[in-house]
Design an enzyme around this catalytic site. Sequence first.
Site, PDB file in Angstrom:
ATOM      1  N   GLY A 117      29.830  45.485  29.837  1.00 35.68           N
ATOM      2  CA  GLY A 117      30.323  46.019  28.570  1.00 35.68           C
ATOM      3  C   GLY A 117      31.518  45.225  28.071  1.00 35.68           C
ATOM      4  O   GLY A 117      31.520  44.714  26.972  1.00 35.68           O
TER       5      GLY A 117
ATOM      6  N   ILE B 215      30.087  50.528  33.766  1.00 37.69           N
ATOM      7  CA  ILE B 215      29.697  49.288  33.107  1.00 37.69           C
ATOM      8  C   ILE B 215      29.760  48.122  34.088  1.00 37.69           C
ATOM      9  O   ILE B 215      29.686  46.971  33.703  1.00 37.69           O
ATOM     10  CB  ILE B 215      30.568  49.004  31.871  1.00 37.69           C
TER      11      ILE B 215
ATOM     12  N   ILE C  28      44.359  51.198  46.870  1.00 30.38           N
ATOM     13  CA  ILE C  28      43.035  50.624  46.616  1.00 30.38           C
ATOM     14  C   ILE C  28      42.006  51.560  47.241  1.00 30.38           C
ATOM     15  O   ILE C  28      41.863  51.633  48.463  1.00 30.38           O
ATOM     16  CB  ILE C  28      42.938  49.199  47.176  1.00 30.38           C
TER      17      ILE C  28
ATOM     18  N   PRO D  42      37.794  49.055  48.368  1.00 34.41           N
ATOM     19  CA  PRO D  42      38.259  47.669  48.535  1.00 34.41           C
ATOM     20  C   PRO D  42      37.282  46.605  48.026  1.00 34.41           C
ATOM     21  O   PRO D  42      37.710  45.614  47.448  1.00 34.41           O
ATOM     22  CB  PRO D  42      38.473  47.537  50.047  1.00 34.41           C
TER      23      PRO D  42
ATOM     24  N   LYS E  42      46.201  53.280  40.641  1.00 32.04           N
ATOM     25  CA  LYS E  42      46.320  52.905  39.237  1.00 32.04           C
ATOM     26  C   LYS E  42      45.132  51.997  38.880  1.00 32.04           C
ATOM     27  O   LYS E  42      44.522  51.379  39.730  1.00 32.04           O
ATOM     28  CB  LYS E  42      47.647  52.165  38.999  1.00 32.04           C
TER      29      LYS E  42
ATOM     30  N   GLU F  44      41.758  45.768  33.702  1.00 32.96           N
ATOM     31  CA  GLU F  44      42.344  44.873  32.694  1.00 32.96           C
ATOM     32  C   GLU F  44      43.294  43.856  33.325  1.00 32.96           C
ATOM     33  O   GLU F  44      43.275  42.679  32.976  1.00 32.96           O
ATOM     34  CB  GLU F  44      43.106  45.664  31.620  1.00 32.96           C
TER      35      GLU F  44
END
Lengths: 327, 707
Positions: free
Chosen positions: B231, B458, B597, B600, B669, B673
């Site tokens: 996507g 996606i 994480i 992983p 978190k 991006e």
Amino acid sequence: MINFQYLRTTSAKSAIALLSKDKNAKFLAGGTNLIDLMKRGVSSPDKLIDINHVPLKQIEQVGNKIHIGALASNTAVAESALIKEKLPLLAQALEAGASAQLRNVATVGGNMMQRTRCGYFYDTEMPCNKRKPGSGCGAIGGFNRMHAIFGTSENCIAVHPSDMCVALVALDAEVILANAKGERRILFKDFHRLPGDTPQLDNNLKNDELIVRLEIPIHPFSKNIHYLKVRDRTSYAFALVSAAVAIELQGNQIKDVRLALGGVAHKPWRLTSSEAFLKGKEATLENFQQAAQLAMADAKGYGENDFKLKLTPNTIIEALNLAKSKA
Amino acid sequence: MKNLMVKDENDRVDGVLKVTGQAKYFAEFELPGLTYGVLVTSTITKGKITGLDTKSAERAPGVIAVLSHLNKPSAPLYEQEGGSPMKIFYTDKIFFNGQPIAIVIANTFERATYAASLVKATYEKEAFNTDLHKALKDAAAKKLQGQPNYKRGIENAYQTAEVKIEQEYNLPIETHNPMELHGIIADWKPNNQVTVYAKTQGVKATQNTIANVFKIPLTNVQVNSEFVGGGFGMGLRTWPLEIATVMASKHIGKPVKLVITRMQMFTMVGNRPAATQKVGLGATKDGKLTGITHTAFGESSTYENFTEGVVNMAKFMYQCDNVNTAYTIVPVDLGVPIWMRGPGEATGAFALESAIDEIAHALDMDPLEFRIKNDPEMDQQRNKPFSSKNIKEAYKIGAEKIGWSQRKNKPGSIKEGPWQTGYGVSIGVFNANRGKASVKGVLKADGSLLLQSATSDIGPGTGTGMTLIAHKLLGIPVEKITFELGDSSLPTAPSQGGSATLSTVGSAVNDVCVSLKSTIAELAANSNMSATSDFISVLKKNNLPSIEVNKESQGGKERDNYSLYSFSIHFVQVKVHELTGVVKVSKIVSVGDSGTIVSPKTARSQMVGGAVGGIGMALTEESIIDHRYGRYINNNFADYHVPVNADVPEIEVHFINKPDPVINPMGAKGMGEIALIGFSAAVANAVFNATGKRIRTLPITPDKVLA
Ligand SMILES: Cc1cc2nc3c(=O)[nH]c(=O)nc-3n(C[C@H](O)[C@H](O)[C@H](O)COP(=O)(O)OP(=O)(O)OC[C@H]3O[C@@H](n4cnc5c(N)ncnc54)[C@H](O)[C@@H]3O)c2cc1C
Ligand code: SF4
């Protein structure tokens, strides 16, 4: 539906006979270029003559020449032990082209006949003299970063995109063509054309002819060779500039040399004056630089491709360096 | 989703399905009576359709219907005047070249394709502009504030600094170009129930849009999108072509499938808009930042406005008392853009992180040392502490792994034959989000757990992450856990975007699991079983085949007290050929600082994918338009260069992997991006270090290196 007839033939003779019956027929080899052109509406043959079963796939030594059938696949040629040994420059050039998947189906004849990749040629909404003579050249004054700096005309500045052909022109190949009347041979360097006033014509193959095979003399060039392809990504991209170099060295003296460029002209571009300059000289950087400068005599940029005026001589020098340094 | 042959608990739960072709993407659904749509697109860039000849298309074999503004297929919302989204088939206006103007539906794809070629439009043309730079020169061109101007301290303080730089940075249009082509299958039933198989990042968003446009109850719309072939942001909205397909199905009373072409992927499903930016930086002689000014202009369209966070990072990423930013959008005659991975922040980070490197160079300082020196103690924009930030540790790990000590501060110092070597670093940062989501959990006496939520995957591995969260909390083997997504009838979840899915939906999974655990404990206590009894025996003892829990989960007040961000540090080594200008990325070390994480393997994949996308952004990707015609020139995979394997060196990924104390119960978190943000600057900085050439216009192709 844009209907077309699909015919399959198993002999060169019948292929030629079928072709002569219909002006708007086309041979189908690997189809990697022709089918794209059909999908984009650039080419609409009403007959496709599938020649993949015509027995012209030979890769063999005949006397002091190598014969390569027009339907040998790019992969078959590149991976042939005979070619790797006797014509390694050709193998290297082929391997620099397209992707493994494409090379597996693309043929020698199809590779010679592939059309330019000029974006305007493929977009039927855009002007292009090659696709539609008289409609103008979209690339002049437009996006011409990939375009030619040698042998252009005001009608067309496209480049021939092949890598294989650059090695073939360097290696003095000959092309054997056939029509119903028989065979003729033509030097590889005379096969492709410059655009001049007939940008729609890429080469000198006649309407009724089939490419049958290539004949390439065996050269003493087997060690100091290099095909250097400069491109926007490491693989699967057309050349910005490419150089095929073969040197025969005696000590550090250049006994004989072949130089040709891709990505710079409407045809594979042989550098005869640079070759003449280098013959008999020492293989030094200074001489390479001078030979590269000689090659640029008639070069002309069109704006976005001006960088090729610098990249081209640099590519020649680096290809010579790399060829020389092969142990 | 079914788990198959899970060998390692961290494996992708749908990995086998994907590599064996069993994962079914939208275009692969075969419905009885399926018909095929093909779009007719405008060949002019701006103006009006004056005539549309559809007769020969209608007469062509197999054609069922041709729909356009001439017959305005029913879409109640579009019958109202006004409103911003482009109302497909309700306007004769042309806003961009390649705009869909009609859809041809036939009984085969080939017949529809041919018939579409027979539709002939005539136009009244108007003057147009598709060039951001031209628009900026034209005083009369429309310019809109994209974000309120920001100022802290003195405006343009950099100008009076002891050491300053001021530079312009340019990015071309980038096109998402996932492998999977965009499209949709729509099946409208006579009772106004519609089912779609979509390629979407938000099944709920698609459901909403369709219900809204056709004015039908939400429950009449069923959206399925279990697998999405990439996507990168382009699936974050329902595009006009999707509405056109639903219209078509409603009109003909049959299911219609539309898959657009690769060429159409360039014009009608968004892009990362071109941008031009100026960054001014000022510092004291000993390397303390005293002024940051970041101004940006981004492309938008004339029919819808698009904004993104281009100048966000400048406001808080470095310790600096004087910061001002401005972000302006400039409408041009192109299709409206949409977020592309890392969205505006990736655009902005190229400029800011290049500029940071430039000022470090002007100061004759190691750019890493400069960054460490100006690392902020707290978020000066919001005047709050960061919830967690381990950048210095990340710098240290990355520097060691890349071999930063080999780097010479003087550009062009390392050379081997014609290849010059350089090192570059940059930082990436993105808001660590958490939204609101619901999850249903069903714990069964057969030992299995079913989790459901209308989220998407996606590609990042949503199901895998959720499965691992549940596995850790309940101790149920991963192969006994099923996470279902991509179905609008499941409990509500937001679209997959902004790196928020794991945080948002994962929190709801967490809450469901915690609740299931306490229910089991209660049941155990009530039936006199020990507190450590396994849930299977507890359920059996209580004669319960299963228990079910529904939870809605969202963040609390943590954002009032903290600033929440994810960070990444990218280190790259490049080799640049002095004669040919070819740049090769020869080594990559990316360090993620994004809390715990959870998964992983898929987390690593995110970082790897981000680095590959980053190589594309830095070196190869550019959508080229001939501005004389407003048409794309390189709209295919041969000429639009996404990196190939040969462009990608081994990528080393490291994670700080320390829980964030406030964001969510997992302490995790987002990281989709940050994997990309900043990467292109690291490459540009490395090219500078290798050659002394500062390239401020992407992509860094050989012509620019040689210039
Ligand atoms: C994405 C992509 C990337 C590519 N990258 C490169 C590259 O980097 N370098 C490169 O060199 N090439 C590249 N190519 C081009 C590729 O090499 C050619 O498409 C291929 O060689 C054509 O061969 P074919 O057999 O498939 O030809 P076809 O498509 O079958 O035919 C092409 C033309 O040749 C004619 N023809 C074929 N055989 C004969 C014959 N024996 N006699 C007369 N006429 C004949 C056909 O009628 C047709 O007009 C690329 C192609 C694609 C699609
Ligand atoms: S360069 Fe040649 S192929 Fe390209 S637009 Fe001009 S005429 Fe057409």
